[in-house]
Design a protein around this motif. Sequence first.
Motif, PDB file in Angstrom:
ATOM      1  N   VAL A 243     -19.036  23.072 -33.472  1.00 53.68           N
ATOM      2  CA  VAL A 243     -20.033  24.259 -33.699  1.00 53.68           C
ATOM      3  C   VAL A 243     -20.907  24.144 -32.360  1.00 53.68           C
ATOM      4  N   ASP A 244     -21.027  25.424 -31.677  1.00 54.35           N
ATOM      5  CA  ASP A 244     -21.965  25.468 -30.681  1.00 54.35           C
ATOM      6  C   ASP A 244     -22.542  26.851 -30.690  1.00 54.35           C
ATOM      7  N   ILE A 245     -23.723  26.872 -30.030  1.00 57.38           N
ATOM      8  CA  ILE A 245     -24.787  27.939 -30.102  1.00 57.38           C
ATOM      9  C   ILE A 245     -24.413  28.777 -28.575  1.00 57.38           C
ATOM     10  N   GLY A 246     -24.254  29.935 -28.728  1.00 62.58           N
ATOM     11  CA  GLY A 246     -23.855  31.023 -27.730  1.00 62.58           C
ATOM     12  C   GLY A 246     -25.111  31.706 -27.191  1.00 62.58           C
ATOM     13  N   ARG A 247     -24.854  32.942 -26.900  1.00 59.04           N
ATOM     14  CA  ARG A 247     -25.928  33.866 -26.426  1.00 59.04           C
ATOM     15  C   ARG A 247     -26.796  34.218 -27.549  1.00 59.04           C
ATOM     16  N   ASN A 248     -27.912  34.630 -26.936  1.00 58.62           N
ATOM     17  CA  ASN A 248     -28.696  35.489 -27.964  1.00 58.62           C
ATOM     18  C   ASN A 248     -28.555  37.021 -27.834  1.00 58.62           C
ATOM     19  N   ILE A 249     -27.627  37.379 -28.656  1.00 54.34           N
ATOM     20  CA  ILE A 249     -26.797  38.636 -28.679  1.00 54.34           C
ATOM     21  C   ILE A 249     -28.117  39.814 -29.022  1.00 54.34           C
ATOM     22  N   GLY A 250     -29.024  39.316 -29.758  1.00 55.94           N
ATOM     23  CA  GLY A 250     -30.113  40.332 -30.331  1.00 55.94           C
ATOM     24  C   GLY A 250     -31.046  40.661 -28.886  1.00 55.94           C
ATOM     25  N   ALA A 251     -31.447  39.589 -28.140  1.00 56.98           N
ATOM     26  CA  ALA A 251     -32.130  39.923 -27.147  1.00 56.98           C
ATOM     27  C   ALA A 251     -31.476  40.606 -26.138  1.00 56.98           C
ATOM     28  N   LYS A 252     -30.126  40.413 -25.838  1.00 57.66           N
ATOM     29  CA  LYS A 252     -29.371  41.032 -24.832  1.00 57.66           C
ATOM     30  C   LYS A 252     -29.276  42.587 -25.409  1.00 57.66           C
ATOM     31  N   LEU A 253     -28.947  42.784 -26.708  1.00 58.00           N
ATOM     32  CA  LEU A 253     -28.964  44.116 -26.964  1.00 58.00           C
ATOM     33  C   LEU A 253     -30.267  44.934 -26.735  1.00 58.00           C
ATOM     34  N   GLN A 254     -31.327  44.027 -26.869  1.00 55.74           N
ATOM     35  CA  GLN A 254     -32.712  44.799 -26.631  1.00 55.74           C
ATOM     36  C   GLN A 254     -32.964  45.028 -25.331  1.00 55.74           C
ATOM     37  N   ALA A 255     -32.400  43.926 -24.604  1.00 56.19           N
ATOM     38  CA  ALA A 255     -32.671  44.325 -23.078  1.00 56.19           C
ATOM     39  C   ALA A 255     -31.824  45.389 -22.671  1.00 56.19           C
ATOM     40  N   ASP A 256     -30.584  45.446 -23.078  1.00 55.83           N
ATOM     41  CA  ASP A 256     -29.613  46.738 -22.580  1.00 55.83           C
ATOM     42  C   ASP A 256     -30.173  48.031 -23.093  1.00 55.83           C
TER      43      ASP A 256
ATOM     44  N   ALA B 254     -25.135  34.641 -42.657  1.00 50.38           N
ATOM     45  CA  ALA B 254     -26.229  33.634 -42.324  1.00 50.38           C
ATOM     46  C   ALA B 254     -27.247  34.335 -42.094  1.00 50.38           C
ATOM     47  N   GLN B 255     -28.636  34.014 -42.746  1.00 54.03           N
ATOM     48  CA  GLN B 255     -29.823  34.621 -42.177  1.00 54.03           C
ATOM     49  C   GLN B 255     -30.393  34.286 -40.823  1.00 54.03           C
ATOM     50  N   LYS B 256     -30.130  32.888 -40.817  1.00 56.59           N
ATOM     51  CA  LYS B 256     -30.475  32.022 -39.428  1.00 56.59           C
ATOM     52  C   LYS B 256     -29.497  31.324 -38.847  1.00 56.59           C
ATOM     53  N   HIS B 257     -29.367  31.195 -37.640  1.00 57.91           N
ATOM     54  CA  HIS B 257     -27.949  30.515 -37.025  1.00 57.91           C
ATOM     55  C   HIS B 257     -28.193  28.812 -37.516  1.00 57.91           C
ATOM     56  N   LYS B 258     -29.193  28.683 -37.516  1.00 54.84           N
ATOM     57  CA  LYS B 258     -29.758  27.229 -37.858  1.00 54.84           C
ATOM     58  C   LYS B 258     -29.057  26.745 -39.178  1.00 54.84           C
TER      59      LYS B 258
ATOM     60  N   THR C 147      -7.440  26.327 -34.310  1.00 55.46           N
ATOM     61  CA  THR C 147      -7.915  27.555 -33.891  1.00 55.46           C
ATOM     62  C   THR C 147      -8.385  27.704 -32.658  1.00 55.46           C
ATOM     63  N   PRO C 148      -8.438  28.716 -32.048  1.00 53.89           N
ATOM     64  CA  PRO C 148      -9.316  28.793 -30.753  1.00 53.89           C
ATOM     65  C   PRO C 148     -10.806  28.999 -31.043  1.00 53.89           C
ATOM     66  N   LEU C 149     -11.535  28.985 -29.823  1.00 50.11           N
ATOM     67  CA  LEU C 149     -12.866  29.291 -30.078  1.00 50.11           C
ATOM     68  C   LEU C 149     -13.326  30.485 -30.595  1.00 50.11           C
ATOM     69  N   ILE C 150     -13.826  30.564 -31.735  1.00 44.93           N
ATOM     70  CA  ILE C 150     -14.146  31.953 -32.401  1.00 44.93           C
ATOM     71  C   ILE C 150     -15.895  32.077 -32.578  1.00 44.93           C
ATOM     72  N   SER C 151     -16.281  33.336 -32.191  1.00 46.26           N
ATOM     73  CA  SER C 151     -17.774  33.504 -31.997  1.00 46.26           C
ATOM     74  C   SER C 151     -18.078  34.496 -33.063  1.00 46.26           C
ATOM     75  N   GLY C 152     -19.340  34.203 -33.828  1.00 43.44           N
ATOM     76  CA  GLY C 152     -19.880  35.087 -34.901  1.00 43.44           C
ATOM     77  C   GLY C 152     -21.469  35.101 -34.645  1.00 43.44           C
ATOM     78  N   VAL C 153     -21.926  36.306 -34.960  1.00 42.39           N
ATOM     79  CA  VAL C 153     -23.587  36.535 -34.749  1.00 42.39           C
ATOM     80  C   VAL C 153     -24.277  36.494 -35.934  1.00 42.39           C
ATOM     81  N   ALA C 154     -25.105  35.536 -36.085  1.00 38.74           N
ATOM     82  CA  ALA C 154     -25.923  35.357 -37.214  1.00 38.74           C
ATOM     83  C   ALA C 154     -26.875  36.688 -37.259  1.00 38.74           C
ATOM     84  N   MET C 155     -27.642  36.832 -38.632  1.00 42.05           N
ATOM     85  CA  MET C 155     -28.595  37.905 -38.749  1.00 42.05           C
ATOM     86  C   MET C 155     -29.759  37.810 -37.814  1.00 42.05           C
ATOM     87  N   ASP C 156     -30.130  36.628 -37.182  1.00 41.69           N
ATOM     88  CA  ASP C 156     -31.539  36.535 -36.433  1.00 41.69           C
ATOM     89  C   ASP C 156     -30.723  37.001 -34.750  1.00 41.69           C
ATOM     90  N   GLY C 157     -29.451  37.311 -34.883  1.00 39.77           N
ATOM     91  CA  GLY C 157     -28.971  37.687 -33.387  1.00 39.77           C
ATOM     92  C   GLY C 157     -28.483  36.733 -32.450  1.00 39.77           C
TER      93      GLY C 157
END
Length: 332
Positions: free
Chosen positions: A230-243, A192-196, A140-150
């Motif tokens: 498996v890699d860590i991407g962006r902090n989506i939660g912080a980005k949404l708050q900043a936006d 998942a509650q946390k990405h860890k 599969t290609p690189l697939i992104s998902g966002v955990a509950m911690d953003g």
Amino acid sequence: MNTDNAPFNIIALGLLVVIIAVILIIFFRFVPIGLWITAHFSGVKVPVTTLVGMRLRRVAPQKIIQPLIKATKAGLVLDINELEAHFLAGGDVNMVIDALIAAQRANIDLEFEQAAAIDLAGRNVFEAVQVSVNPKVIQTPLISGVAMDGIEVQAKAKVTVRANIERLVGGAGEETIIARVGEGIVTTVGSAQKHKSVLENPDSISQTILNKGLDSGTAFEILSIDIADVDIGRNIGAKLQADQAEADTKIAQAKAEERRSLAVAQEQEMIAEVQRMRAKVVEAESQVPLAIAEALKSGNLGALDYYKLENLESDTKMRNSISGEDLKESDR
């Protein structure tokens, strides 16, 4: 020997040779003797009339006889009419025969009608048999998902599949498998509650996807799903708050600009009103000398009264001048 008829005999002999040559060309054009001989000595009993009939039906005999010879040598018993019918339907007879031989060698139950249906459905039936014997790996290609911690988690999966011969007709292809696996990755990471927890136990993604039965309705059977990366991407939660903060700031700035514009408009309106009032005062003052002159002329105002009025006006101007100087000194 009659020499007078010699030229006529030569011409007749030449015409006879030409006629015989044309007949032979037409005969060998419609009767593939070489192919018939090859089939006969290969154990394929096919009448010459059948080959001629194929010519008349615009079917290339070699595209039927050669695969039939191959099938006969492999121990398959097939009807030549079925092969010709499949060819006329637009199928690939040679590929179907190869698939039947491969299925026989691998002890896979595959009938000619089923293989022909798979071929006419647009699938590579020979490749399907190979994948059924040797499982195929789909990445599969690189697939992104966002955990509950953003935190965004990016994952790649390798899916080992085996072709399901019975579901090749009407079953979904590789694109559906990739889409369903991607959906499973997004769902697992999102729950998942946390990405860890996802990084510590990537097998949870595989187990969740396998338990959903993603191969249902597809032409494949999923054997295993392995998380390759498996890699860590962006902090989506912080980005949404900043936006959101930036958007709120722009809204506040727009409201402040609106209030400022309203205040400027009110100030301009007040200045215009003051100017109109001053214009009216100046206009009223310009009427005073005319009124005094009229009063003097009509006798309503005496000379003494006029001088008193002039003195009063002079005193008023003097007091205004003195008060203005006092204000300037106090400002100093």
